[in-house]
Design an enzyme around this catalytic site. Structure first.
Site, PDB file in Angstrom:
ATOM      1  N   ILE A 493       1.372   6.976   8.855  1.00  0.00           N
ATOM      2  CA  ILE A 493       0.540   5.700   9.215  1.00  0.00           C
ATOM      3  C   ILE A 493       0.590   4.738   8.280  1.00  0.00           C
ATOM      4  CG2 ILE A 493      -1.045   7.162  10.923  1.00  0.00           C
ATOM      5  CD1 ILE A 493      -2.985   7.532   8.818  1.00  0.00           C
ATOM      6  N   GLY A 494       0.910   4.809   7.299  1.00  0.00           N
ATOM      7  CA  GLY A 494       1.000   3.606   6.005  1.00  0.00           C
ATOM      8  C   GLY A 494       1.713   4.058   4.851  1.00  0.00           C
ATOM      9  N   GLY A 496       1.507   2.984   0.580  1.00  0.00           N
ATOM     10  CA  GLY A 496       1.018   2.170  -0.338  1.00  0.00           C
ATOM     11  C   GLY A 496       1.364   2.345  -1.765  1.00  0.00           C
ATOM     12  N   GLY A 497       0.763   1.630  -2.824  1.00  0.00           N
ATOM     13  CA  GLY A 497       1.413   1.883  -4.325  1.00  0.00           C
ATOM     14  C   GLY A 497       1.560   3.486  -4.637  1.00  0.00           C
ATOM     15  N   ASP A 614     -10.614  -3.139  -7.338  1.00  0.00           N
ATOM     16  CA  ASP A 614      -9.398  -3.591  -6.531  1.00  0.00           C
ATOM     17  C   ASP A 614      -9.881  -3.752  -5.211  1.00  0.00           C
ATOM     18  OD1 ASP A 614      -6.966  -3.974  -6.064  1.00  0.00           O
ATOM     19  OD2 ASP A 614      -6.061  -2.048  -5.462  1.00  0.00           O
TER      20      ASP A 614
END
Length: 831
Positions: A493-494, A496-497, A614
């Site tokens: 679903i995703g 990222g870093g 962040d």
């Protein structure tokens, strides 16, 4: 762009070094260009292939359930194997160095008993820089070729450090295929000059012509390009001559009036500059003037970058002055005396085809500035500027072919010196960051090289070692494998870093989000500090507007975090970069208020105080009811926030970073406030914090938004989907709140408590929707006393009693928030 205001003493050398790791990835022109060795992929094969004296690596290790492979009888022949795509799929490349990249796609529809490759119809698109904003490279493409040769499409893309994907999307019931892919860094000085700043660098090679010479194959070019003879395109209405080399070429590195000296033979081969077409080869009739013209078929209403190559082979450099034309229009006066024989040089310009399907390029003498009626041209390149955006991929269904990268981390002495010099000069002239977005950047180690992370965190959460983590939250790796069907990509679903995020279902039926750290970071220790920090923060706090940690797994080299599942994904997806329905103004205000509550609790309600570090729209998640929750605490810092500033390595995301924090490394809660101000503008404008495809004055959202505010041009920045929805007083209050958050001096920014108060007020103004005079509600400060019946601005410390806020005591309190600030405000009494 305005210069970044500096109120403090100039940054020390240590401050300058903060930039070095980040900018060491840039490709500096002074550094020598090495022949690239990545990425060259032999698609659909079990064996490597040699092509143009270069090894193309088999992609057998990069299998995908969405693909299959076929071969035409020779696995080691580049054109005898292909990767087949039955549904939208992509190759993924890790880009370690920012710059201009060659991207070549090889297509050859060989005969096969299982597939008719010539019947394939598909699109090819590129998505650089970990973005959902991509560009169409080939549309409705078919690889039919009657000549029996392969078809190679070449592109140039500006790609920053990060992830780069090439998508293959079948049309209708068809399929897609590719035989080979090349992705490699171009020479630093290749980037085109005179290129429109508003256009991203996405170019498609249409023509490459060796003027006055013969056809050149890839074996004659240092970057394996093809050059056609120019007679195919020459309009022979007038006699022309050809000239050959007079002496050895002299490459140089300088510019003059838009012309650029060729720095090396990678710009164009010697054989291109050693031949030319001239108007008057033997000067038998010097009084006759005419133009030499080449004509090219192009796509209608398309922009093209044209690169004209010159090198004086006539030997009259001091006398020759001539003109360059496109479609009869004057482009440039070429004064050859600046680049004395035998220095090769080139000139870039942009031409639009408009309704015509032809572009004519001409050269002719300038009779006003010279008595020598002559002109010459050595080479021409024509590249179409690709401006069509690609549809946003459906990430949940994609099957990727991941191409690993081997990174050499050897930093030579010369490179180090160059980086130090450039970094120091950059530090003195530093402007607000507007070109690069990253999740983290750190200062160069004081001694030696090695990993930029150690096994111990930098103190983000005091005493946060793995042995101290909450063992009651541990979940076994076997349980998570079962919950995600062994991390099946259909549950992805995703990305990222830190790693990929999967939807999972635990044995008790709970739906969760499972974030699995990248495998390549485990052995190096990278990602470990963020992993520990996330656990330490979320295991000791609970809040309605903070994402809850369900558990974690640290078995072996695994670093896995398990969160409550947020049904509606990130805030950014509901603002732009997706096809999701757009949020109403009221929804956006409520989401901003929720996120502000979460951040305020971190700053004042959590034990010791926590700075998120962040804050951005991708770290604000929405549940099924669009309740906002702040996520991703891997970069957080804890400690007393009201005593002294915390000196820290600068971390965060460009576009959201507090400029004062960048310059001083002094971290305070006001750094989160600045980042939140950028989020507020994102919510209002529905565009990224950094948008490199926009004009220079609009790239940085914070700068552009505040300039519009200053010039009274608010209507230019509001998301068009909100027009007619926003009460003017609510809009004014919202803009003022964002403006206060974005003050350069942290002392001038409000606290998150003040921000929350102002946003609550903006929501109430929207809900009352009562007519107000233009002067009302437009100058209210966050700290001002203003009259509302029976309403009191509660001090910051009172917010710790909010029922949404509590330190973790083993009970997950997730009840509905109560808006105490405006609980007594009556619609009829609102001013």
């Amino acid at each position: 762009m305005e210069n970044l205001p500096i109120r403090k003493t100039p940054p020390p050398l240590f401050s300058v070094l903060v930039f070095l790791l980040h900018f060491s990835s840039l490709h500096f022109p002074s550094l020598a260009y090495d022949t690239p060795d990545k990425y060259f992929i032999n698609c659909g094969s079990n064996a490597n292939a040699n092509f143009n004296n270069h090894v193309f690596t088999a992609d057998r290790l990069f299998h995908s359930k969405a693909t299959s492979s076929i071969n035409g009888g020779n696995q080691s022949n580049l054109n005898h194997t292909a990767r087949i795509f039955e549904q939208e799929s992509y190759y993924k490349f890790d880009i370690t160095e920012s710059g201009t990249y060659y991207v070549r796609l090889h297509f050859f529809a060989f005969a096969s008993s299982s597939s008719n490759l010539s019947a394939a119809i598909f699109d090819v698109s590129a998505f650089p820089n970990n973005s959902n904003s991509g560009f169409m490279l080939l549309k409705n493409f078919t690889a039919k070729n009657s000549s029996g040769n392969s078809t190679i499409h070449e592109f140039f893309l500006g790609i920053d450090h990060g992830s780069f994907r090439i998508y293959f999307t079948p049309r209708g019931l068809s399929f897609a295929f590719v035989n080979a892919i090349e992705v490699f860094l171009a020479p630093a000085n290749f980037s085109p000059k005179n290129y429109p700043s508003s256009s991203p660098l996405v170019l498609h090679t249409i023509y490459r012509v060796n003027v006055g010479g013969k056809e050149l194959g890839p074996d004659k070019d240092g970057l394996w390009r093809n050059w056609d003879p120019d007679d195919l395109y020459l309009l022979k209405s007038n006699p022309v001559g050809e000239v050959g080399p007079l002496q050895t070429l002299k490459y140089s590195n300088y510019e003059h009036d838009g012309f650029v000296a060729a720095a090396n033979y990678y710009i164009a081969p010697d054989l291109v500059y050693e031949t030319a077409k001239v108007m008057n080869n033997d000067s038998r009739n010097p009084s006759t003037s005419f133009n030499i013209t080449w004509s090219f078929n192009v796509r209608r209403n398309a922009k093209h970058l044209v690169r004209a190559h010159f090198c004086d082979l006539v030997g009259q450099a001091a006398d020759i002055v001539f003109n360059l034309y496109s479609n009869g229009n004057f482009i440039k006066n070429v004064n050859n005396s600046v680049f004395v024989n035998p220095i090769p040089y080139y000139y870039d310009f942009v031409v639009e085809s408009k309704e015509s399907e032809l572009i004519n390029i001409s050269i002719g003498p300038n009779v006003e500035k010279t008595t020598t009626n002559n002109s010459f041209l050595n080479g021409l390149e024509m590249l179409e500027i690709m401006e069509e955006l690609a549809p946003i991929p459906n990430m949940k269904e994609h099957k990727s072919i991941n191409v690993p990268v081997v990174v050499g981390s050897v930093l030579g002495g010369l490179s180090l010196i160059c980086i130090l010099v450039v970094g120091f000069l950059f530090g003195l002239k530093y402007r607000k960051a507007k070109h690069v977005e990253t999740s983290e950047w750190s200062p160069m180690p004081a001694v030696g090289g090695g990993s930029t992370h150690s096994r111990v965190t930098e103190g983000t959460i005091t005493g946060s070692h793995m042995t101290d983590l909450n063992l009651g939250l541990k979940i076994s790796f076997a349980q998570l494998q079962q919950a995600t069907n062994n991390f099946d990509t259909k549950f992805l679903i995703g990305e990222g870093g830190f790693g990929n995020v999967y939807r999972g279902t635990l044995s008790d039926g709970r739906i969760v989000a499972v974030k699995r750290g990248k495998r390549h970071e485990h052995s190096s220790g990278q990602g470990l500090p963020e992993f520990e920090t996330e656990i330490m923060v979320l295991s000791r706090i609970r809040h309605r507007h903070l994402v809850s940690l369900i558990g974690y797994c640290d078995e072996g080299s695994e670093m896995i975090l398990v969160y409550e599942f947020m049904e509606k994904g990130t805030l950014r997806e509901h603002l732009y970069e997706s096809n999701l329905p757009r949020l109403s103004w009221k929804q956006r205000l409520e989401i901003c208020i929720g996120a502000a509550r979460g951040l305020h609790y971190l700053h004042k309600g959590a034990a010791g105080g926590i700075i998120h570090r962040d804050v951005k729209s991708t770290n604000i998640l929405l549940d099924a009811k669009c309740v906002a929750k702040v996520a991703d605490f891997g970069l957080s810092r804890s400690g007393p926030l009201d005593e002294t500033h915390v000196s820290t390595n600068v971390k965060g995301t460009f576009g959201y970073l507090d400029p004062e924090y960048i310059m001083t490394q002094q971290l305070t809660e006001k750094s989160d406030v600045y980042s939140f101000g950028v989020v507020l503008l994102e919510v209002l404008c529905a565009r990224p914090a950094l948008a490199r495809n926009l004009p220079n004055d609009q790239i940085n959202l914070a700068e552009w938004g505040m300039n519009c505010k200053k010039n009274g041009l608010l209507e230019q920045i509001v998301d068009s989907s909100l027009k007619g929805q926003i009460d003017p007083s609510s809009l004014r209050k919202f803009i003022e709140t964002a403006e206060k958050c974005l003050q350069d001096d942290a002392n001038d920014r409000p606290t998150m408590d003040d921000v929350l108060w102002d946003l609550d007020y903006a929501l109430q103004l929207q809900q009352t929707a009562k007519h107000r005079e233009p002067h009302e509600d437009s100058t209210i400060s966050a700290s001002s006393e203003f009259v509302l019946p029976n309403v009191q601005h509660f001090p910051s410390h009172s917010s710790t009693a909010n029922p949404d806020d509590m330190t973790f005591s083993g009970v997950d309190e997730s009840g509905t928030a109560t808006n105490e600030v405006f609980s007594q405000l009556k619609i009829g009494d609102a001013r």
